[in-house]
Design an enzyme around this catalytic site. Structure first.
Site, PDB file in Angstrom:
ATOM      1  N   SER A  90       0.847  -1.195   0.000  1.00 38.16           N
ATOM      2  CA  SER A  90       0.000   0.000   0.000  1.00 38.16           C
ATOM      3  C   SER A  90       0.877   1.238   0.000  1.00 38.16           C
ATOM      4  O   SER A  90       1.988   1.217   0.545  1.00 38.16           O
ATOM      5  CB  SER A  90      -0.883   0.021   1.249  1.00 38.16           C
ATOM      6  OG  SER A  90      -1.520   1.278   1.401  1.00 38.16           O
ATOM      7  N   TYR A 105      -0.855  -0.148  10.722  1.00 38.85           N
ATOM      8  CA  TYR A 105      -1.051  -0.534   9.322  1.00 38.85           C
ATOM      9  C   TYR A 105       0.119  -0.067   8.455  1.00 38.85           C
ATOM     10  O   TYR A 105       0.668  -0.834   7.669  1.00 38.85           O
ATOM     11  CB  TYR A 105      -2.370   0.055   8.803  1.00 38.85           C
ATOM     12  CG  TYR A 105      -2.661  -0.261   7.364  1.00 38.85           C
ATOM     13  CD1 TYR A 105      -3.118  -1.518   6.996  1.00 38.85           C
ATOM     14  CD2 TYR A 105      -2.498   0.705   6.371  1.00 38.85           C
ATOM     15  CE1 TYR A 105      -3.395  -1.814   5.671  1.00 38.85           C
ATOM     16  CE2 TYR A 105      -2.773   0.424   5.044  1.00 38.85           C
ATOM     17  CZ  TYR A 105      -3.228  -0.837   4.698  1.00 38.85           C
ATOM     18  OH  TYR A 105      -3.498  -1.127   3.385  1.00 38.85           O
TER      19      TYR A 105
END
Length: 180
Positions: free
Chosen positions: A67, A80
């Site tokens: 990501s 995250y």
């Protein structure tokens, strides 16, 4: 069964990921551990299963979905973001190890993609794209032989530029754009 049926592996796409919004005020060790188990250990478990075959057959490749949240620290991404940063580093190392052997390594760094996971977000998601567009862009990047496949470009190019800034400028820009 895959080897018996098809005789080898052409491409393994590893899409192991989950997200839980966390900040310093809301850190929760069991949830943080779970993020690392899924996002990092899930990828390593898959690599453990397929790398011996890829190395034996001397062809094929692996794509790891990370990501753009792994580029640099972001609000609400206390855990995250680091899991995705670990995957970026892992893919870079794999590329250096496997590329000379002729094996493909692809790093997929999407921005916001409309999925059941992102539908839980309680913040604005700039340049949100549908999942089918993300799939098309990923497959195109692999077909074109790109190492890093990132999209949507109108969003990810900005984040790529931001990661080149010195910390004071980066922190100021993120605060301005996110309102944190």
């Amino acid at each position: 069964q895959v080897i018996g049926t098809w005789g080898g592996i052409d491409l393994v796409m590893i899409v192991a990921g989950t997200h839980t919004s966390m900040s310093a005020k809301t850190i929760d060790l069991p949830r943080a551990t779970r993020l690392f188990e899924v996002n990092v250990m899930g990828v390593l478990n898959c690599l453990d299963a397929v790398l011996p075959q890829l190395l034996t057959q001397d062809r094929g490749g692996v794509a790891i979905v990370s990501s753009v949240a792994g580029y640099r620290g972001l609000p609400k991404a206390l855990i995250y973001g680091p899991t995705k940063a670990a995957l970026i580093n892992l893919a870079e190392s794999l590329y250096l190890d496997l590329g000379p052997r002729g094996l493909g390594v692809y790093l997929v760094n999407p921005g916001f993609v409309d999925t059941p996971l992102t539908q839980k977000n309680d913040f604005r998601m700039p340049a949100l794209i549908p999942a089918d567009e993300a799939a098309r862009l990923t497959l195109k990047g692999i077909a074109d032989g790109e190492f890093e496949i990132h999209f949507p470009k109108r969003f990810t190019r900005i984040l790529r530029l931001l990661r080149t800034l010195p910390y004071p400028a980066y922190f100021a820009a993120v605060r301005r754009f996110t309102g944190t």
